[in-house]
Design an enzyme around this catalytic site. Structure first.
Site, PDB file in Angstrom:
ATOM      1  CG  ASP A 126      -2.161   0.955   1.271  1.00  0.00           C
ATOM      2  OD1 ASP A 126      -1.866   2.106   0.334  1.00  0.00           O
ATOM      3  OD2 ASP A 126      -2.846   0.756   1.856  1.00  0.00           O
ATOM      4  NE  ARG A 128      -4.603   3.193   0.119  1.00  0.00           N
ATOM      5  CZ  ARG A 128      -5.573   2.338   0.444  1.00  0.00           C
ATOM      6  NH1 ARG A 128      -6.754   2.846   0.027  1.00  0.00           N
ATOM      7  NH2 ARG A 128      -5.596   1.174   1.188  1.00  0.00           N
TER       8      ARG A 128
END
Length: 199
Positions: A126, A128
């Site tokens: 991930d 983000r």
């Protein structure tokens, strides 16, 4: 503060009329939006969803993920609540971008799971940056939220950034044969709080 508030306009939807507020990343010029429903002022915690951009799920009706289902369910719940905010966090494909997401899908078609595919392409599971969402909350004057999420990382990062998450509201929708393995992988490898299929 990584963002500045740029523009706003009314956005009529099947769920009612929202105020769409546009933000710009100061360093990159990349844009993000918030959909505000009702009066979010005052001290009562605001029902909210941090929704990361997913072109395939949100706009193209993909069954490979639960994103489109979550977007629709979140807007519906916020509307029924009478007040709330959806942050549309424009970091496609857990921030690897659309073309790399398509490459990751191709690897998943060959048998890798969503985490393995990202790693094979040289990314983290991930990528983000949720701190941008804390900036959006602050620019909207929101400091306490009831967060529609299955992702404990979002809660942890919001709290670290000074946003008080007073409640996690589960958002478990859209499981189907095309995304069951994907959802199980998110639960097993990324800590998402999801109900898994019976073993």
């Amino acid at each position: 503060m990584k963002l500045r508030r740029i523009a706003e306009a009314k956005l009529p939807t099947p769920f009612g009329e929202f105020l769409m507020v546009g933000f710009e990343e100061i360093a990159t010029g990349k844009d993000h939006v918030a959909l505000v429903f009702g009066d979010i002022s005052g001290t009562k915690p605001v029902l909210s969803r941090i929704h990361s951009e997913c072109l395939t799920g949100d706009a193209l009706f993909s069954l490979r993920c639960d994103c489109g289902f979550q977007l629709e369910a979140a807007l519906s719940q916020i509307s029924k609540e009478g007040r709330g905010v959806l942050l549309y966090h424009r970091q496609e494909g857990r921030n690897i971008g659309l073309l790399n997401k398509i490459r990751a899908y191709a690897l998943q078609d060959q048998g890798l799971d969503t985490v393995e595919a990202n790693l094979k392409l040289g990314f983290k599971a991930d990528e983000r940056d949720f701190t941008l969402c804390a900036d959006m909350y602050n620019l909207l004057g929101i400091h306490e939220v009831r967060l529609l999420t299955n992702n404990p990382k979002k809660i942890e990062i919001m709290k670290e950034a000074g946003i008080n998450v007073v409640e996690r509201v589960p958002l478990i929708v859209g499981r189907n044969p095309s995304n069951a393995h994907y959802l199980d992988t998110k639960a097993d490898k990324m800590g998402h709080m999801l109900f898994k299929k019976a073993q």
